[in-house]
Enzyme design. Structure first.
Site, mmCIF file in Angstrom:
data_model
loop_
_atom_site.group_PDB
_atom_site.id
_atom_site.type_symbol
_atom_site.label_atom_id
_atom_site.label_comp_id
_atom_site.label_asym_id
_atom_site.label_seq_id
_atom_site.Cartn_x
_atom_site.Cartn_y
_atom_site.Cartn_z
ATOM 1 N N ASN A 97 0.924 -1.295 -0.061
ATOM 2 C CA ASN A 97 -0.006 0.023 -0.051
ATOM 3 C C ASN A 97 0.886 1.335 0.012
ATOM 4 O O ASN A 97 1.848 1.317 0.684
ATOM 5 C CB ASN A 97 -0.732 0.006 1.340
ATOM 6 C CG ASN A 97 -1.737 -1.342 1.352
ATOM 7 O OD1 ASN A 97 -2.169 -1.703 0.290
ATOM 8 N ND2 ASN A 97 -2.123 -1.511 2.396
ATOM 9 N N ASP A 99 -0.625 4.242 0.859
ATOM 10 C CA ASP A 99 -1.700 5.276 1.293
ATOM 11 C C ASP A 99 -1.094 5.874 2.722
ATOM 12 O O ASP A 99 -1.657 6.714 3.336
ATOM 13 C CB ASP A 99 -2.902 4.689 1.737
ATOM 14 C CG ASP A 99 -2.971 3.399 2.642
ATOM 15 O OD1 ASP A 99 -3.759 2.319 2.394
ATOM 16 O OD2 ASP A 99 -2.046 3.066 3.398
ATOM 17 N N HIS A 114 5.969 -0.677 -2.813
ATOM 18 C CA HIS A 114 5.622 -0.038 -3.636
ATOM 19 C C HIS A 114 5.620 1.326 -3.819
ATOM 20 O O HIS A 114 4.861 2.264 -4.526
ATOM 21 C CB HIS A 114 4.095 -0.567 -4.301
ATOM 22 C CG HIS A 114 4.214 -2.061 -4.840
ATOM 23 N ND1 HIS A 114 2.947 -2.863 -4.528
ATOM 24 C CD2 HIS A 114 5.402 -2.874 -5.121
ATOM 25 C CE1 HIS A 114 3.422 -4.033 -5.017
ATOM 26 N NE2 HIS A 114 4.709 -3.992 -5.171
ATOM 27 N N CYS A 144 10.289 19.639 -11.802
ATOM 28 C CA CYS A 144 11.519 19.622 -10.838
ATOM 29 C C CYS A 144 12.021 21.094 -10.665
ATOM 30 O O CYS A 144 12.488 21.749 -11.821
ATOM 31 C CB CYS A 144 12.303 18.532 -11.480
ATOM 32 S SG CYS A 144 14.129 18.564 -10.698
ATOM 33 N N GLY A 187 -5.078 -9.069 3.335
ATOM 34 C CA GLY A 187 -5.769 -8.255 2.614
ATOM 35 C C GLY A 187 -4.830 -7.957 1.147
ATOM 36 O O GLY A 187 -5.095 -6.940 0.652
ATOM 37 N N LEU A 214 -10.576 -11.222 3.472
ATOM 38 C CA LEU A 214 -12.379 -11.386 3.678
ATOM 39 C C LEU A 214 -12.539 -12.312 2.502
ATOM 40 O O LEU A 214 -13.744 -13.137 2.691
ATOM 41 C CB LEU A 214 -12.806 -9.888 3.180
ATOM 42 C CG LEU A 214 -14.379 -9.696 3.020
ATOM 43 C CD1 LEU A 214 -15.068 -10.068 4.369
ATOM 44 C CD2 LEU A 214 -14.659 -8.324 2.679
HETATM 45 C C1 BV8 Z 1 8.375 -5.884 -11.877
HETATM 46 C C2 BV8 Z 1 1.917 0.984 -6.570
HETATM 47 C C3 BV8 Z 1 10.075 -6.229 -13.322
HETATM 48 C C4 BV8 Z 1 0.793 1.542 -7.922
HETATM 49 C C5 BV8 Z 1 1.461 -1.160 -7.399
HETATM 50 C C6 BV8 Z 1 4.377 -7.470 -18.058
HETATM 51 C C7 BV8 Z 1 4.982 -6.281 -17.955
HETATM 52 C C8 BV8 Z 1 5.626 -5.883 -16.771
HETATM 53 C C9 BV8 Z 1 5.659 -6.315 -15.652
HETATM 54 C C10 BV8 Z 1 4.868 -7.343 -15.699
HETATM 55 C C11 BV8 Z 1 4.280 -7.877 -16.905
HETATM 56 N N1 BV8 Z 1 3.763 -9.181 -16.495
HETATM 57 C C12 BV8 Z 1 3.694 -9.219 -15.144
HETATM 58 C C13 BV8 Z 1 4.610 -8.408 -14.728
HETATM 59 C C14 BV8 Z 1 5.026 -8.256 -13.413
HETATM 60 C C15 BV8 Z 1 4.056 -7.126 -12.746
HETATM 61 C C16 BV8 Z 1 2.918 -8.019 -12.244
HETATM 62 O O1 BV8 Z 1 2.883 -8.819 -11.230
HETATM 63 N N2 BV8 Z 1 1.753 -7.757 -12.873
HETATM 64 C C17 BV8 Z 1 0.423 -8.373 -12.393
HETATM 65 C C18 BV8 Z 1 -0.720 -7.593 -12.883
HETATM 66 C C19 BV8 Z 1 0.586 -9.721 -13.486
HETATM 67 N N3 BV8 Z 1 4.875 -6.761 -11.554
HETATM 68 C C20 BV8 Z 1 5.467 -5.486 -11.734
HETATM 69 O O2 BV8 Z 1 5.500 -4.825 -12.658
HETATM 70 C C21 BV8 Z 1 6.242 -5.153 -10.588
HETATM 71 N N4 BV8 Z 1 7.708 -4.925 -11.194
HETATM 72 O O3 BV8 Z 1 7.966 -7.027 -12.112
HETATM 73 O O4 BV8 Z 1 9.615 -5.272 -12.441
HETATM 74 C C22 BV8 Z 1 11.379 -5.544 -13.529
HETATM 75 C C23 BV8 Z 1 12.619 -5.915 -12.865
HETATM 76 C C24 BV8 Z 1 13.846 -5.389 -12.954
HETATM 77 C C25 BV8 Z 1 13.705 -4.109 -14.013
HETATM 78 C C26 BV8 Z 1 12.527 -3.734 -14.491
HETATM 79 C C27 BV8 Z 1 11.291 -4.346 -14.266
HETATM 80 C C28 BV8 Z 1 6.082 -4.015 -9.947
HETATM 81 C C29 BV8 Z 1 4.560 -4.116 -9.218
HETATM 82 C C30 BV8 Z 1 4.095 -2.890 -8.438
HETATM 83 C C31 BV8 Z 1 3.084 -1.968 -9.189
HETATM 84 N N5 BV8 Z 1 2.615 -1.116 -8.440
HETATM 85 N N6 BV8 Z 1 1.098 -0.342 -6.675
HETATM 86 C C32 BV8 Z 1 -0.316 2.312 -7.147
HETATM 87 O O5 BV8 Z 1 -0.751 1.817 -5.823
HETATM 88 O O6 BV8 Z 1 -0.922 3.057 -7.667
HETATM 89 S S1 BV8 Z 1 0.613 -2.719 -7.537
HETATM 90 C C33 BV8 Z 1 -0.927 -2.529 -6.484
HETATM 91 O O7 BV8 Z 1 -1.558 -3.516 -7.169
HETATM 92 C C34 BV8 Z 1 -0.806 -2.651 -5.341
HETATM 93 O O8 BV8 Z 1 0.465 -2.018 -4.604
HETATM 94 C C35 BV8 Z 1 -0.703 -4.233 -4.848
HETATM 95 O O9 BV8 Z 1 0.616 -4.609 -5.336
HETATM 96 C C36 BV8 Z 1 -1.503 -4.472 -6.274
HETATM 97 C C37 BV8 Z 1 -2.802 -4.651 -5.746
HETATM 98 O O10 BV8 Z 1 -2.902 -5.923 -5.034
HETATM 99 P P1 BV8 Z 1 -3.699 -5.771 -3.723
HETATM 100 O O11 BV8 Z 1 -2.879 -5.063 -2.705
HETATM 101 O O12 BV8 Z 1 -3.580 -7.387 -3.437
HETATM 102 O O13 BV8 Z 1 -5.304 -5.409 -3.824
HETATM 103 P P2 BV8 Z 1 -6.342 -6.219 -4.160
HETATM 104 O O14 BV8 Z 1 -7.450 -5.071 -4.678
HETATM 105 O O15 BV8 Z 1 -5.839 -6.987 -5.563
HETATM 106 O O16 BV8 Z 1 -6.855 -7.292 -3.377
HETATM 107 C C38 BV8 Z 1 -7.451 -6.864 -1.980
HETATM 108 C C39 BV8 Z 1 -7.771 -8.013 -1.394
HETATM 109 O O17 BV8 Z 1 -8.203 -7.563 -0.113
HETATM 110 C C40 BV8 Z 1 -8.549 -9.170 -2.010
HETATM 111 O O18 BV8 Z 1 -8.202 -10.159 -1.690
HETATM 112 C C41 BV8 Z 1 -10.060 -8.743 -1.031
HETATM 113 O O19 BV8 Z 1 -10.598 -9.951 -0.890
HETATM 114 C C42 BV8 Z 1 -9.359 -8.265 0.290
HETATM 115 N N7 BV8 Z 1 -10.056 -7.451 1.197
HETATM 116 C C43 BV8 Z 1 -10.736 -6.358 0.815
HETATM 117 N N8 BV8 Z 1 -11.501 -5.877 1.781
HETATM 118 C C44 BV8 Z 1 -10.924 -6.690 3.071
HETATM 119 C C45 BV8 Z 1 -10.052 -7.690 2.421
HETATM 120 N N9 BV8 Z 1 -9.264 -8.482 3.386
HETATM 121 C C46 BV8 Z 1 -9.449 -8.387 4.803
HETATM 122 N N10 BV8 Z 1 -10.267 -7.312 5.336
HETATM 123 C C47 BV8 Z 1 -10.933 -6.390 4.478
HETATM 124 N N11 BV8 Z 1 -11.840 -5.617 4.869
HETATM 125 ZN ZN ZN Z 2 15.085 17.010 -12.000
#
Ligand code: BV8
Ligand code: ZN
Length: 241
Positions: A97, A99, A114, A144, A187, A214
């Site tokens: 997160n 936030d 992240h 900048c 979560g 959840l």
């Molecule tokens: C990397 C910041 C490599 C942004 C985020 C093709 C091209 C490029 C990369 C990729 C590709 N294919 C795959 C990849 C890798 C990619 C990836 O994994 N993609 C996925 C979509 C397949 N990963 C990346 O790109 C990462 N970097 O791989 O780099 C590299 C290496 C070397 C050199 C260069 C490059 C970077 C990933 C980071 C992206 N940034 N966040 C922003 O926030 O604006 S990701 C963002 O989405 C979040 O940070 C988090 O990680 C993700 C969301 O997931 P969750 O947090 O799990 O949230 P979600 O809504 O999915 O789930 C919520 C859960 O809570 C649910 O399960 C729900 O049931 C539960 N819930 C709800 N309410 C409750 C609850 N649980 C408990 N209590 C409750 N009340």
């Molecule tokens: Zn600069």
């Protein structure tokens, strides 16, 4: 009621996702079907998205800055801050997160793998990131002070590498405490790597693994020893023995 037994030497690694902030009132990524104003989040939260339309991306993050400032940490965040107080240096929190709610709840041993919503940095030069709570809804987009190029949110976008020091801290926590380590994911739908791979890393070093969610994502939940279904704000205050 499930309880996680934490021994006198047990090291606890926690990884949180958007779900822990849901009870504070912040939207999750999958809750909105992975969309924001009809755009796929993966597109807006990406270097390509920023290059294509910096104003759209700044609107996305400005709105999230406004929402995050308007809410409070919830019982789930507070329970983790309390656990850290009890465990001290036997605790590490890696959050996906951006936030800032964990720090506002009092967590100190937290790494924002992240990035940080309330920091901006230059998209070009190596000026360090700085705290920035401002919103940028209308042109001109922020520049900048040093080199005049565009500022961007200090966030790790899709396709961008995470800080290797953060990833090393998580791996070393598992490595250095093999045999007496608990990993708790809270979560998160486990769709984004490398964070989604922490559970596999934990198991490879013999850690006990727990998922609190959840509505656990089936294939992700299957990789954990224990799964506790529920709202983190309700479950976490009673979960730690
Ligand atoms: C990397 C910041 C490599 C942004 C985020 C093709 C091209 C490029 C990369 C990729 C590709 N294919 C795959 C990849 C890798 C990619 C990836 O994994 N993609 C996925 C979509 C397949 N990963 C990346 O790109 C990462 N970097 O791989 O780099 C590299 C290496 C070397 C050199 C260069 C490059 C970077 C990933 C980071 C992206 N940034 N966040 C922003 O926030 O604006 S990701 C963002 O989405 C979040 O940070 C988090 O990680 C993700 C969301 O997931 P969750 O947090 O799990 O949230 P979600 O809504 O999915 O789930 C919520 C859960 O809570 C649910 O399960 C729900 O049931 C539960 N819930 C709800 N309410 C409750 C609850 N649980 C408990 N209590 C409750 N009340
Ligand atoms: Zn600069």
């Amino acid at each position: 009621m499930d309880r996680i037994e934490i021994g006198p030497k047990t090291f606890v690694v926690v990884a949180t996702g958007a779900g822990i902030s849901a009870e504070s009132g912040l939207a999750t990524f999958r809750g909105a079907g992975g969309l924001w104003e009809g755009h796929r989040v993966e597109e807006v939260a990406s270097p390509e998205g920023f290059a294509a339309d910096a104003q759209l991306v700044w609107r996305f993050y400005s709105e999230r800055r406004k929402s995050a400032l308007a809410v409070e940490p919830n019982a789930g965040h507070l329970a983790l801050a309390k656990l850290e107080e009890k465990l001290g240096d036997r605790f590490l929190l890696a959050t996906q997160n951006v936030d800032g709610l964990h720090r506002r709840a009092g967590s100190k041993r937290v790494i924002a793998i992240h990035g940080e919503l309330f920091e901006s940095r230059c998209a070009q030069c190596f000026e360090p990131p700085f705290e920035d709570k401002q919103t940028y809804l209308e042109p001109p987009m922020p520049k900048c002070q040093v080199c005049g190029m565009a500022l961007r949110p200090n966030i790790v976008w899709f396709g961008e590498a995470l800080d290797h020091r953060h990833l090393r801290q998580v791996r070393e926590a598992f490595e250095d405490h093999r045999g007496d380590c608990v990993f708790i994911a809270i979560g998160t739908s486990g769709q984004v790597y490398p964070a989604a791979g922490f559970v596999d890393q934990a198991r490879s070093f013999g850690a006990k693994t727990w998922l609190v969610d959840l509505d656990p994502a089936h294939e992700f939940a299957a990789r954990f020893h224990h799964v506790v279904r529920g709202k983190s704000g309700e479950v976490l205050p009673q979960l730690f023995g």
